[in-house]
Design a protein around this motif. Sequence first.
Motif, PDB file in Angstrom:
ATOM      1  N   SER A   1      73.473   2.013  47.595  1.00 22.69           N
ATOM      2  CA  SER A   1      72.510   2.379  48.620  1.00 22.69           C
ATOM      3  C   SER A   1      72.940   3.795  50.237  1.00 22.69           C
ATOM      4  O   SER A   1      72.663   3.972  50.300  1.00 22.69           O
ATOM      5  CB  SER A   1      72.015   0.452  49.347  1.00 22.69           C
ATOM      6  OG  SER A   1      72.908  -0.305  49.956  1.00 22.69           O
TER       7      SER A   1
ATOM      8  N   GLN B   1      75.254   5.861  49.806  1.00 23.55           N
ATOM      9  CA  GLN B   1      75.606   6.433  48.742  1.00 23.55           C
ATOM     10  C   GLN B   1      74.235   7.116  49.291  1.00 23.55           C
ATOM     11  O   GLN B   1      73.596   8.658  49.853  1.00 23.55           O
ATOM     12  CB  GLN B   1      75.535   6.776  47.809  1.00 23.55           C
ATOM     13  CG  GLN B   1      77.122   7.352  47.736  1.00 23.55           C
ATOM     14  CD  GLN B   1      77.316   7.211  45.949  1.00 23.55           C
ATOM     15  OE1 GLN B   1      76.853   6.321  45.207  1.00 23.55           O
ATOM     16  NE2 GLN B   1      79.363   6.808  46.437  1.00 23.55           N
ATOM     17  N   LYS B   2      72.992   6.974  49.218  1.00 22.87           N
ATOM     18  CA  LYS B   2      71.335   7.423  48.998  1.00 22.87           C
ATOM     19  C   LYS B   2      70.932   7.472  50.534  1.00 22.87           C
ATOM     20  O   LYS B   2      70.251   8.313  50.617  1.00 22.87           O
ATOM     21  CB  LYS B   2      70.726   6.171  48.908  1.00 22.87           C
ATOM     22  CG  LYS B   2      70.731   6.111  47.199  1.00 22.87           C
ATOM     23  CD  LYS B   2      69.558   4.969  46.545  1.00 22.87           C
ATOM     24  CE  LYS B   2      69.852   4.645  45.123  1.00 22.87           C
ATOM     25  NZ  LYS B   2      68.915   3.623  44.903  1.00 22.87           N
ATOM     26  N   ARG B   3      71.934   7.104  51.329  1.00 19.72           N
ATOM     27  CA  ARG B   3      71.720   7.442  53.303  1.00 19.72           C
ATOM     28  C   ARG B   3      72.589   9.086  53.191  1.00 19.72           C
ATOM     29  O   ARG B   3      73.130   8.997  53.964  1.00 19.72           O
ATOM     30  CB  ARG B   3      72.184   6.602  54.461  1.00 19.72           C
ATOM     31  CG  ARG B   3      71.045   5.414  54.099  1.00 19.72           C
ATOM     32  CD  ARG B   3      71.196   3.813  53.922  1.00 19.72           C
ATOM     33  NE  ARG B   3      70.219   2.854  53.640  1.00 19.72           N
ATOM     34  CZ  ARG B   3      70.128   2.022  55.060  1.00 19.72           C
ATOM     35  NH1 ARG B   3      70.893   1.599  55.471  1.00 19.72           N
ATOM     36  NH2 ARG B   3      68.823   0.508  54.493  1.00 19.72           N
ATOM     37  N   SER B   4      73.218   9.764  51.953  1.00 15.76           N
ATOM     38  CA  SER B   4      74.104  10.750  51.822  1.00 15.76           C
ATOM     39  C   SER B   4      75.421  10.555  53.120  1.00 15.76           C
ATOM     40  O   SER B   4      75.865  11.515  53.510  1.00 15.76           O
ATOM     41  CB  SER B   4      73.063  11.846  53.217  1.00 15.76           C
ATOM     42  OG  SER B   4      72.040  11.498  53.111  1.00 15.76           O
ATOM     43  N   MET B   5      75.981   8.978  53.086  1.00 12.17           N
ATOM     44  CA  MET B   5      77.416   8.327  52.786  1.00 12.17           C
ATOM     45  C   MET B   5      78.626   9.101  51.456  1.00 12.17           C
ATOM     46  O   MET B   5      77.379   9.068  50.895  1.00 12.17           O
ATOM     47  CB  MET B   5      77.223   6.982  53.060  1.00 12.17           C
ATOM     48  CG  MET B   5      76.542   7.080  54.182  1.00 12.17           C
ATOM     49  SD  MET B   5      77.360   5.149  55.002  1.00 12.17           S
ATOM     50  CE  MET B   5      78.567   5.219  56.121  1.00 12.17           C
ATOM     51  N   ILE B   6      78.888   9.768  52.066  1.00 11.37           N
ATOM     52  CA  ILE B   6      79.800  10.352  50.966  1.00 11.37           C
ATOM     53  C   ILE B   6      81.339   9.080  50.502  1.00 11.37           C
ATOM     54  O   ILE B   6      82.024   9.040  51.632  1.00 11.37           O
ATOM     55  CB  ILE B   6      80.575  12.050  51.164  1.00 11.37           C
ATOM     56  CG1 ILE B   6      79.635  12.586  51.935  1.00 11.37           C
ATOM     57  CG2 ILE B   6      81.462  12.282  49.998  1.00 11.37           C
ATOM     58  CD1 ILE B   6      79.997  14.332  51.869  1.00 11.37           C
TER      59      ILE B   6
END
Length: 166
Positions: free
Chosen positions: A35, A37-42
Amino acid sequence: MELRHSRFIWHYDIPPKFAAFGFLVGRKKILTIDSLQKRSMILPNICLLCMHNEEIVDHLLMHCFFVRLIWADILGRFQILRSFLELVDLLLSAWHGVILGKEKKLLWSLSLLAIWWEVWEELNARCFNNISKVAEGSSRRARALVIEWTSCTPKLTGCNLDFLGL
């Protein structure tokens, strides 16, 4: 969209933080690496409990090898010999369908929340404190939570908890 079965969590006399966490699990809204990663965290998506699969809600709470050890212990104590259900929402839907006496049915539902909480605590201990514990310890702590919560639940006051093994 709210899953209809996530509302049952509020019907138990347990501390609100546990109920809120269970509600978020039921809606698959806990913060897993997937979830985030879906928020643009790498971030590398690997389960910190087994180090083999991606960290998604279903894997984290049902399929991970570490978690399956906890489930096997708890299911065995309730003398339930069933295969693991595939998804958390299916588990929630089927949870109340388990054939148990009235007292054990309530204890069974509390066990669901306790397992989820202990898995979450273990994940956070590994992630933030670099501390790993064995599954047996998490299972014991989950059973202890259930016993603690029974003291807050009038329907369960005085029921026999010997089968939980603490």
